[in-house]
Design an enzyme around this catalytic site. Structure first.
Site, PDB file in Angstrom:
ATOM      1  N   SER A 252       0.856  -1.185   0.000  1.00  0.00           N
ATOM      2  CA  SER A 252       0.000   0.000   0.000  1.00  0.00           C
ATOM      3  C   SER A 252       0.889   1.230   0.000  1.00  0.00           C
ATOM      4  O   SER A 252       2.118   1.123   0.058  1.00  0.00           O
ATOM      5  CB  SER A 252      -0.897   0.010   1.237  1.00  0.00           C
ATOM      6  OG  SER A 252      -0.118   0.358   2.367  1.00  0.00           O
ATOM      7  N   LYS A 253       0.254   2.379  -0.024  1.00  0.00           N
ATOM      8  CA  LYS A 253       1.013   3.632  -0.071  1.00  0.00           C
ATOM      9  C   LYS A 253       1.962   3.782   1.112  1.00  0.00           C
ATOM     10  O   LYS A 253       2.961   4.484   1.044  1.00  0.00           O
ATOM     11  CB  LYS A 253       0.054   4.822  -0.102  1.00  0.00           C
ATOM     12  CG  LYS A 253      -0.667   4.895  -1.430  1.00  0.00           C
ATOM     13  CD  LYS A 253      -1.076   6.320  -1.776  1.00  0.00           C
ATOM     14  CE  LYS A 253      -1.616   6.378  -3.190  1.00  0.00           C
ATOM     15  NZ  LYS A 253      -3.027   6.709  -3.260  1.00  0.00           N
ATOM     16  N   ARG A 254       1.585   3.110   2.193  1.00  0.00           N
ATOM     17  CA  ARG A 254       2.434   3.139   3.384  1.00  0.00           C
ATOM     18  C   ARG A 254       3.860   2.682   3.053  1.00  0.00           C
ATOM     19  O   ARG A 254       4.830   3.102   3.668  1.00  0.00           O
ATOM     20  CB  ARG A 254       1.780   2.210   4.412  1.00  0.00           C
ATOM     21  CG  ARG A 254       2.582   1.901   5.641  1.00  0.00           C
ATOM     22  CD  ARG A 254       1.841   0.943   6.545  1.00  0.00           C
ATOM     23  NE  ARG A 254       1.584  -0.326   5.872  1.00  0.00           N
ATOM     24  CZ  ARG A 254       0.449  -0.982   5.925  1.00  0.00           C
ATOM     25  NH1 ARG A 254      -0.554  -0.505   6.590  1.00  0.00           N
ATOM     26  NH2 ARG A 254       0.301  -2.129   5.297  1.00  0.00           N
ATOM     27  N   HIS A 255       3.972   1.812   2.039  1.00  0.00           N
ATOM     28  CA  HIS A 255       5.297   1.292   1.674  1.00  0.00           C
ATOM     29  C   HIS A 255       6.057   2.219   0.737  1.00  0.00           C
ATOM     30  O   HIS A 255       7.128   1.869   0.260  1.00  0.00           O
ATOM     31  CB  HIS A 255       5.143  -0.070   0.990  1.00  0.00           C
ATOM     32  CG  HIS A 255       4.653  -1.133   1.928  1.00  0.00           C
ATOM     33  ND1 HIS A 255       3.355  -1.571   1.940  1.00  0.00           N
ATOM     34  CD2 HIS A 255       5.299  -1.805   2.902  1.00  0.00           C
ATOM     35  CE1 HIS A 255       3.219  -2.493   2.874  1.00  0.00           C
ATOM     36  NE2 HIS A 255       4.374  -2.657   3.472  1.00  0.00           N
ATOM     37  N   GLY A 256       5.460   3.368   0.427  1.00  0.00           N
ATOM     38  CA  GLY A 256       6.142   4.270  -0.517  1.00  0.00           C
ATOM     39  C   GLY A 256       5.407   4.241  -1.846  1.00  0.00           C
ATOM     40  O   GLY A 256       4.203   3.986  -1.886  1.00  0.00           O
TER      41      GLY A 256
END
Ligand code: GLU
Length: 484
Positions: A252-256
């Protein structure tokens, strides 16, 4: 039988890494089997679909080298290959399912549905649609609909029953219809749902293999039911493993960055991205991780895709990108880097500047993991307004020996006739001997004064590329500022 595969992006955001991986696997299988690869656009969500996102997906596929034989932009026997242009066709299918009693009008209001759903949950029953309108005689349903009562069209899922299929990746799949409710195929405004539009497209485009993300697995029995209700052959399904981040959580966006665009902008080469995406759920075998497109085509088979989650690790992608960067010819590396340099300096390079860049590019090619790292190493060549890195200035030029070094370097370099790196090196090494100073203390001030930073391509080559006059001008300017 010719295989026919497709990718069907929804243009509601930038092309996601996961969709690019799906596109790649479909493309690889189509190419491996000598089949047809189709790109269609799933744009029934008119509120969220945007032309620029469609463009981004197509650009992304092209950038990765995934050419398509039929579909949006290239044509074929099925019109524009955009769902928004096929609404009549979906309605026609819906009507014939209705006429065959394979679908029925449902007049339940959202509030009623909500209430019954809550009730079912409280009683521990399945909370899907309870089939209430299925028993309304079709004549009276038709009358109510004709009188303008809002209604959705639902598929009459055979009950009792089950849908089974053999997934190429996951093996035997069995869905008891007790868990598949009579799902909506036309909304009350007459628009098709994803399930209907996607299935009608797959049937009409004679898709033989549907390879898509595992997140759509629970939709597949619905699609098979529609396909059968249309009297069409059911394609082979392959559900590709979900992507996880290096921390083992769903990507997800959390991973960049999760868009292809972001990696493209970050100077990842398309060959590296292609190679890396191919490894997300598939392996070449024999511990080989770096391979060409042709090699991948020759080996790829959907049946070799793993059902275990695949990890998308940007650090590994960068590593692979470095491998591909070093494998480029010097000219190719320079050509591909130029746009990144131009973007960084905000203007195009002149032909002369391009030649200067091509001279230093091989030194940079050995040092970078992506093309964005190139520009900061060479901007000193293309602007005379050097922005000095504050820390480098303080640590290197702020040292007590710096003014003496600069003065001696100026004196030495003024006397150099032929401006090539051997001569420059000889002059500056002579200076180090004179001053009895080491290379770090003696050469770093020159590097910082001329390039603005303590990180640059090798010094003598940098000075050669910059030219005698500009080198001396910068050294004198900084020497003046230091008051030497
Ligand atoms: N538009 C769908 C998506 O982007 C396609 C799903 C499918 O392949 O059927 O997720």
């Amino acid at each position: 039988m010719t295989t026919r595969l497709r990718i069907a992006p929804s243009p509601t955001g930038l092309l996601h890494i996961g969709n690019a991986r799906s596109a790649l696997f479909n493309w690889l299988y189509a190419r491996h089997t000598g089949g047809v690869f189709i790109v269609r656009i799933d744009d029934t969500d008119t509120a969220r679909s945007r032309p620029e996102y469609e463009q981004d997906a197509l650009d992304g596929f092209r950038w990765l080298g995934l050419d398509w034989d039929e579909g949006v932009g290239v044509g074929g026997p099925h019109g524009t290959y955009r769902q928004s242009d096929r609404l009549d066709r979906y309605r026609q299918v819906a009507e014939s399912l209705l006429a065959d009693r394979k679908a029925y009008w449902c007049f339940c209001t959202p509030e009623e549905l909500e209430e019954r759903r809550n009730q079912a949950r409280q009683e521990g029953r399945p909370s899907g649609y309870d089939g209430r309108c299925r028993t309304i005689p079709s004549e009276s349903a038709a009358e109510r609909k004709a009188a303008g009562e809002p209604a959705v069209l639902r598929l009459a899922v055979p009950r009792p029953g089950e849908t089974t299929f053999t997934d190429v990746v996951r093996g035997e799949m069995r869905f008891d219809h007790a868990n598949v409710d009579d799902f909506v195929i036309l909304r009350s405004d007459g628009s098709p749902t994803y399930h209907l539009a996607s299935t009608v497209d797959d049937v009409d485009y004679e898709i033989t293999h549907v390879a898509r993300g595992e997140d759509l697995l629970s939709s597949t029995p619905k699609h098979i039911l529609i396909t059968r209700a249309m009297g069409a052959p059911v394609p082979t399904y392959a559900h590709l493993p979900l992507l996880f981040g290096p921390d083992g959580r769903k990507l997800s966006k959390r991973h960049g960055d999760v868009s292809v665009r972001a990696y493209r902008d970050a100077g990842i080469l398309p060959e590296a991205m292609f190679n890396y995406l191919a490894l997300l759920g598939w392996s070449y075998g024999e511990d080989v991780t770096v391979f060409t497109r042709e090699e991948a085509i020759a080996r790829f088979d959907l049946s070799d895709v793993s059902k275990n989650p695949a990890v998308f690790d940007p650090a590994k992608l960068e590593w692979m990108n470095g491998v591909y960067i070093r494998d480029l010819s010097a000219d190719d590396f320079a050509d591909r880097s130029v746009p990144f340099v131009e973007r960084a300096i905000g203007r195009t390079l002149t032909d002369d500047e391009k030649r200067v860049f091509a001279d230093v590019a091989p030194l940079i090619q050995e040092r970078v993991k992506n093309l964005v790292e190139v520009a900061p190493m060479v901007t000193f060549l293309f602007t005379d307004e050097i922005e000095y890195d504050e820390k480098s200035w303080r640590k290197v030029l702020g040292h007590e020996t710096a003014p003496g070094v600069l003065a001696a370097a100026i004196e030495r370099l003024e006397q150099v006739d032929s401006w090539d790196h051997d001569t420059i090196e000889a002059a500056l090494r002579g200076m180090l001997d004179d001053l009895e100073i080491g290379a770090r203390r003696g050469l770093q001030p020159i590097r910082v004064a001329v390039t603005g930073s303590s990180v640059s391509p090798p010094l003598f080559e940098s000075l050669e590329a910059l030219g005698k006059e500009r080198t001396l001008r910068r050294l004198r300017d900084v020497a003046g500022r230091l008051g030497s």
